[in-house]
Design an enzyme around this catalytic site. Structure first.
Site, PDB file in Angstrom:
ATOM      1  N   GLN A   1       0.840  -1.246  -0.104  1.00  0.00           N
ATOM      2  CA  GLN A   1      -0.158   0.125  -0.018  1.00  0.00           C
ATOM      3  C   GLN A   1       0.940   1.137   0.156  1.00  0.00           C
ATOM      4  OE1 GLN A   1      -1.163   0.342   4.596  1.00  0.00           O
ATOM      5  NE2 GLN A   1      -1.816  -1.556   3.532  1.00  0.00           N
TER       6      GLN A   1
ATOM      7  N   HIS B   1       0.185   5.921   0.985  1.00  0.00           N
ATOM      8  CA  HIS B   1      -0.570   6.906   1.420  1.00  0.00           C
ATOM      9  C   HIS B   1      -0.402   8.145   0.873  1.00  0.00           C
ATOM     10  CE1 HIS B   1      -1.627   3.742   4.577  1.00  0.00           C
ATOM     11  NE2 HIS B   1      -0.345   3.807   4.860  1.00  0.00           N
TER      12      HIS B   1
ATOM     13  N   GLU C   1       3.887   8.276   8.590  1.00  0.00           N
ATOM     14  CA  GLU C   1       3.867   7.307   9.797  1.00  0.00           C
ATOM     15  C   GLU C   1       5.357   6.754  10.098  1.00  0.00           C
ATOM     16  OE1 GLU C   1       2.359   2.901   7.970  1.00  0.00           O
ATOM     17  OE2 GLU C   1       1.243   4.579   7.592  1.00  0.00           O
TER      18      GLU C   1
ATOM     19  N   HIS D   1       4.723   0.217   0.813  1.00  0.00           N
ATOM     20  CA  HIS D   1       5.180  -0.353   2.084  1.00  0.00           C
ATOM     21  C   HIS D   1       4.232  -1.523   2.325  1.00  0.00           C
ATOM     22  CE1 HIS D   1       2.385   2.656   3.510  1.00  0.00           C
ATOM     23  NE2 HIS D   1       1.902   1.782   4.589  1.00  0.00           N
TER      24      HIS D   1
ATOM     25  N   ARG E   1      -4.575   0.763  -1.828  1.00  0.00           N
ATOM     26  CA  ARG E   1      -3.756  -0.704  -1.987  1.00  0.00           C
ATOM     27  C   ARG E   1      -3.275  -0.913  -3.327  1.00  0.00           C
ATOM     28  NH1 ARG E   1      -8.664  -2.589   0.343  1.00  0.00           N
ATOM     29  NH2 ARG E   1      -8.554  -2.520   2.443  1.00  0.00           N
TER      30      ARG E   1
END
Length: 320
Positions: A97, A99, A117, A174, A194
């Protein structure tokens, strides 16, 4: 409100196709299913807000506290609480995936934040690995390898060990591998694109939705590993390792063996206890703290002393 004690939070749990039972087996949480993949320990996100379980604000959701008692957070600006802290139990591989950043999340998803993150590896099985980045050098090559399903040549796999740390900026391809338990500190976002899901099906035989075009839009190409330069400081009974300081957050690992007093002037701090037990002393109270606790030390808590044998991940927002 002048809060003299920490805000202890009751987590939200998420069933996931790839989840397991380690959140119960290791941390003692009461989990809703045998495939519980996520503990949202400190969250004000609409998809799963934590609830305060002590003091005058007991029973209030963190997003409500953020809206009505901003002084607890140093009067930080922003409509939405900025961070989200999770523990993830990857019994199986997570999907590959990526982001979006803030601007893409706002424009395309209507989400307040993108998702940068970071991960602290709490534990992992021997031979566990992450997918962290990719080998494509151009967007054309990236698209060609995805179209061909040539995942072995596209995806960059790296072996991992307990205690390692990874900073995952938005745009990073990642995936967390099977047999891994991590603590994740992230922007308060639930937007995931995804790229690949191993052609898995759910209990009804359906594959999960992929987001190929948006993944191509937001992926960082070529991949570059972010620098990692931990800073170690020792004071009284505390060993503090600054793991990352980014645009959005600073994350530390705290190892307490004895007693440590916070400076009187400090930002609000998000604390998750990985192991051990101890107490937090404030002006007029003493609160027991143990493995699995998630709490916020408010900026208004001028006297805060920690005692015990504790391993914690601590973070602060860098928005202010």
């Amino acid at each position: 409100m002048y809060q003299h004690e920490p805000l202890f939070l009751t987590p939200e749990f998420k069933d996931r196709l790839w989840g397991g039972t380690k959140l119960r087996d290791v941390f003692g949480y009461t989990i809703p299913t045998e495939t519980t993949g996520e503990c949202w320990g400190i969250s004000a996100h609409q998809n799963g807000a934590s609830e305060v379980r002590n003091g005058p604000l007991a029973g209030r959701k963190l997003n409500e506290v953020w809206e009505s008692h901003r002084e607890l957070f140093g009067d930080e600006d922003g409509e939405h609480f900025p961070l989200l802290v999770k523990i993830l139990d990857a019994d199986q591989d997570l999907s590959v995936q990526v982001h979006p950043d803030d601007s893409y999340a706002r424009e395309v998803e209507g989400e307040a934040y993108g998702k940068t993150e970071c991960w602290y590896i709490i534990d992992c099985d021997p031979g566990s690995e992450l997918i962290f980045g990719h080998h494509a050098q151009s967007k054309e090559s990236f698209k060609e390898l995805i179209t061909a399903g040539d995942w072995d040549n596209l995806l960059r796999r790296i072996p991992i060990e307990p205690g390692e740390f990874y900073f995952v900026p938005s745009g990073t391809i990642h995936a967390i591998g099977a047999g891994t338990m991590i603590l994740e500190t992230q922007q308060s976002s639930d937007t995931t694109y995804r790229v690949y899901d191993y052609d898995r099906t759910d209990a009804n035989g359906n594959t999960r939705e992929l987001h190929i075009e948006r993944s191509i839009d937001v992926a960082s190409i070529p991949h570059e590993d972010p620098p990692f330069s931990p800073l170690v400081a020792e004071e009284d009974g505390l060993k503090q390792v600054q793991l990352v300081s980014s645009e959005y957050f600073t994350v530390y690992k705290w190892e307490l063996d004895g007693t440590y007093s916070l400076p009187e002037e400090h930002p609000y701090l998000l604390v998750s206890v990985l192991s051990g037990e101890g107490v937090i002393l404030s002006g007029d109270s003493s609160q027991a703290v143990q493995q699995g606790d998630h709490l916020i030390i408010p900026a208004t808590m001028k006297y805060c002393q920690l005692e015990g044998d504790l391993e914690m991940i601590v973070s602060k927002s860098n928005k202010a």
